[in-house]
Design a protein around this motif. Structure first.
Motif, short mmCIF file in Angstrom:
data_model
loop_
_atom_site.label_atom_id
_atom_site.label_comp_id
_atom_site.label_asym_id
_atom_site.label_seq_id
_atom_site.Cartn_x
_atom_site.Cartn_y
_atom_site.Cartn_z
N ASN A 29 0.77 -1.17 -0.10
CA ASN A 29 0.00 -0.08 -0.05
C ASN A 29 0.81 1.39 0.08
O ASN A 29 0.54 2.30 -0.60
N ASP A 30 1.95 1.38 0.85
CA ASP A 30 2.91 2.42 0.65
C ASP A 30 3.65 2.58 -0.61
O ASP A 30 3.70 3.49 -1.10
N VAL B 25 2.36 1.82 -3.52
CA VAL B 25 1.38 2.29 -4.45
C VAL B 25 1.10 3.68 -4.41
O VAL B 25 1.15 4.34 -5.18
N ALA B 26 0.92 4.08 -2.85
CA ALA B 26 0.67 5.55 -2.62
C ALA B 26 1.86 6.35 -3.22
O ALA B 26 1.59 7.24 -3.72
N PHE B 27 2.96 6.01 -3.13
CA PHE B 27 4.27 6.63 -3.53
C PHE B 27 4.08 6.63 -4.92
O PHE B 27 4.49 7.74 -5.72
N THR B 28 3.81 5.35 -5.62
CA THR B 28 3.93 5.67 -7.17
C THR B 28 2.64 6.64 -7.58
O THR B 28 2.85 7.13 -8.81
N ARG B 29 1.59 6.54 -7.14
CA ARG B 29 0.68 7.72 -7.24
C ARG B 29 1.09 9.05 -7.31
O ARG B 29 0.95 10.02 -8.17
N GLU B 30 1.77 9.22 -6.19
CA GLU B 30 2.40 10.65 -6.28
C GLU B 30 3.43 11.12 -7.08
O GLU B 30 3.39 11.95 -7.68
#
Length: 134
Positions: free
Chosen positions: A110-111, A113-118
């Motif tokens: 989850n961390d 994926v969240a960073f890849t969105r950023e």
């Protein structure tokens, strides 16, 4: 006569050690040069295991993320905000540029994926995830 024999013996023993000294210095120089060829990793990162066998391109921005969410850019420590700003600047220069992520395998997905969105919000179109071969 005895003094000449002692001097001759000392001279021959000194001459026999010179090649050994030369070899030792050559080995010392070799290991000094060979030791600087490999870059040390900024963090101790164990990438996830994968069946893919893609090649790592050296001409990319390489982002390191450790298990405690410490960030590195091209093997230098950096905070997250500065990292995202630098990525955004690079993407403004070249939209086709590739970003490579090297993430520790103990980091929750989850961390990541969240960073890849950023990263995507900063303009990153092509993203690679480094993994260990199976």
């Amino acid at each position: 006569m005895k003094i000449r024999d002692e001097a001759r013996e000392r001279k021959t023993s000194d001459e026999s050690i010179l090649p050994l000294i030369n070899v030792v210095f050559l080995l010392l120089i070799f290991f000094m040069i060979a030791g600087t060829l490999a870059d040390a990793e900024l963090f101790d990162i164990n990438p996830p295991i994968s069946e893919s066998n893609g090649e790592h391109n050296k001409d990319t921005l390489t982002i390191l993320i450790s298990k405690n969410m410490s960030f590195g850019l091209n093997n230098r420590a950096i905070n997250k905000e500065t990292l995202l700003f630098k990525v955004q600047q690079k993407m403004l220069e070249d939209k086709e540029y590739t970003v490579t992520l090297k993430v520790d395998n103990s980091l929750p997905a989850n961390d990541v994926v969240a960073f890849t969105r950023e990263l995507n919000q900063q303009g990153v179109q092509t993203l690679r995830l480094l993994t260990e071969p199976l």
